[in-house]
Motif scaffolding. Structure first.
Motif: not given
Length: 478
Positions: A26-46
């Motif tokens: 699989r080629p190396l792909v740099n993915t960000p640690a979090a989405y840009r539009g995600a809230p500061e406190v990411i909800p926990i769950g599925t």
């Protein structure tokens, strides 16, 4: 003993010999640690994308429509047909790894004049034997036998195994394309349904507006008759009543056409569509678990399809390389031939021959070299396509997240504005009936309320659609 082991050894070597060409990584792909539009406190769950559509779209009618579409939609059926086609294609390709065996039989009967055979026998000093049988002046000659042939192109360099690897990768890509069809269909049905419910709400608003316009027209008639109002006010009220009435047939046209579009997605003939919850009751959870961006590489079917196409291209490099090496093949034919049925299995009537061949390409005008260059270039193209697909998926999620957040804010503010406008209309009508203001103030506030209510329905629709888009962007729906 050594000669007995030779065929088994040859089979093992041919089946498990080396395979030229690169093994897939699989080629190396740099993915960000979090989405840009995600809230500061990411909800926990599925994560939202891992939920079934029945957990996202709570309207029972919409759930039944999606289930019907997944069963009867023509794009879904075509995608399933393509999977079956590719499964058969894998079997066809894989057959090249194995020897081909064919069986046959022959039977000949010749009737000759008895005198001719006797003359030939006398001249040659032989008698009519070897299956010859004299009967009423004719001699019949019978011959028959069985044959078996085997041909095998030995796969020392992995030519056929790489072809099979490529075919299996394309089969998996076809299956992921099928999942993409499911996901897109769920999105399209939900989108079309929410647009239909918005048109229903707009029709209700238009009918309420028409009723209000008719009430105003009746009121201005009474006031004009009593001398408290002018004929100009009456004509203005009539104009607005006719304008409101003209909106209804156009909305009814849009509703019918939207129903027909939804029917196509459901795989049924044009007709009416059942209704469930109104657009203002569409789900809009305040907290949406989105998971990590790296999850998209496993969850999004379009990304998985792009990767399988890359696996196929990587295997094709091995196919192209194997053509530079000697091609080895074994062939053999054996059988029996006799004029007597009882002697068909006797050893003296058996025959066979076998041979092997080696073919080494020497000069083909650069065909093999350019074929390898093509395979490598295609592989690099699909590496870039794979990375582009991932970048597009990350963009889709970011856009959907910001859309879902901002459309909610917009809808909440529009609700407050509509409520304020509705109260302004109530106060304007009270002032007009008391003679404290002109009819123009009533008309202005009525027009503002009508526009505000339509804008609110649009805002509610946009919020519902942004959730649909977010669900699809996160890889949900399949």
């Amino acid at each position: 003993m050594k000669w007995k082991l030779a065929p088994a050894t040859l089979i093992i070597v041919a089946a498990t010999g080396c395979m030229v060409g690169p093994n897939y990584k699989r080629p190396l792909v740099n993915t960000p640690a979090a989405y840009r539009g995600a809230p500061e406190v990411i909800p926990i769950g599925t994560p939202l994308g891992a939920e079934k559509y029945t957990s996202i779209f709570t309207d029972p009618v919409l759930q039944s429509l999606i289930a019907e579409a997944l069963k009867n939609n023509y794009d879904v059926k075509i995608a399933a047909d393509r999977v079956l086609e590719q499964e058969a294609e894998v079997g066809i390709t894989r057959a090249g790894q194995y020897p081909t065996v064919s069986l046959g039989g022959t039977y000949d009967a010749v009737a000759l004049p008895g005198g001719l055979l006797s003359g030939l026998g006398n001249n040659s000093g032989s008698s009519n034997s070897n299956g010859a049988n004299s009967n009423q002046g004719h001699t019949k000659i019978y011959t028959g036998g069985l044959t078996a042939s085997v041909a095998w192109n030995l796969d020392f360099w992995g030519y056929y195994r790489r072809q099979t690897e490529a075919a299996r990768a394309y089969l998996r890509a076809t299956r992921w394309a099928q999942q993409t069809t499911y996901s897109t269909l769920v999105e399209n049905v939900a989108t079309s349904y929410y647009q239909l419910r918005t048109l229903d709400s707009e029709l209700t608003i238009a009918k309420d507006e028409l009723k209000a316009r008719k009430d105003s027209l009746e009121l201005t008639h009474k006031l004009e008759t009593g001398g408290s109002d002018s004929l100009v006010d009456v004509r203005q009220a009539e104009e607005l009543a006719y304008t409101a009435e003209a909106q209804i047939p156009d909305l009814e046209r849009q509703i019918t056409q939207q129903e027909n579009s939804l029917c196509i997605l459901l795989g049924r003939a044009p007709g009416p569509i059942a209704r469930g919850l109104p657009i203002d009751q569409a789900p809009h959870p305040t907290e949406v678990p989105v998971g990590l961006p790296s999850d998209l590489l496993e969850r999004r079917p379009d990304i998985r399809r792009a990767e399988e196409l890359l696996v196929q291209a990587n295997a094709n490099i091995g196919v192209a390389k194997a053509q530079f090496f000697p091609q080895l093949s074994l062939s053999g034919t054996g059988g029996t031939s006799t004029s007597q049925l009882k002697g068909i299995v006797e050893s003296k009537n058996l025959y066979y021959y076998a041979f092997g061949s080696v073919s080494q390409p020497i000069f083909e005008g650069g065909k093999l070299t350019n074929n390898l260059h093509y395979a490598k270039a295609e592989d690099q193209e699909l590496v870039d396509t794979y990375r582009q697909t991932i970048a597009g998926a990350l963009r889709d999620v970011d856009n959907a997240l910001v859309a879902y957040s901002k459309t909610r804010e917009y809808r909440e503010k529009q609700e407050k504005q509509t409520e304020a406008t509705r109260d302004a209309v109530r106060l304007a009508r009270m002032r007009y009936q008391a003679g404290a203001t002109s009819y123009l103030e009533v008309l202005t506030n009525d027009a503002n309320l009508y526009t505000s209510e339509l804008t609110l329905k649009t805002a509610q629709q946009q919020e519902a659609l942004s959730l649909v888009q977010l669900y699809n962007a996160l890889g949900g729906g399949w």
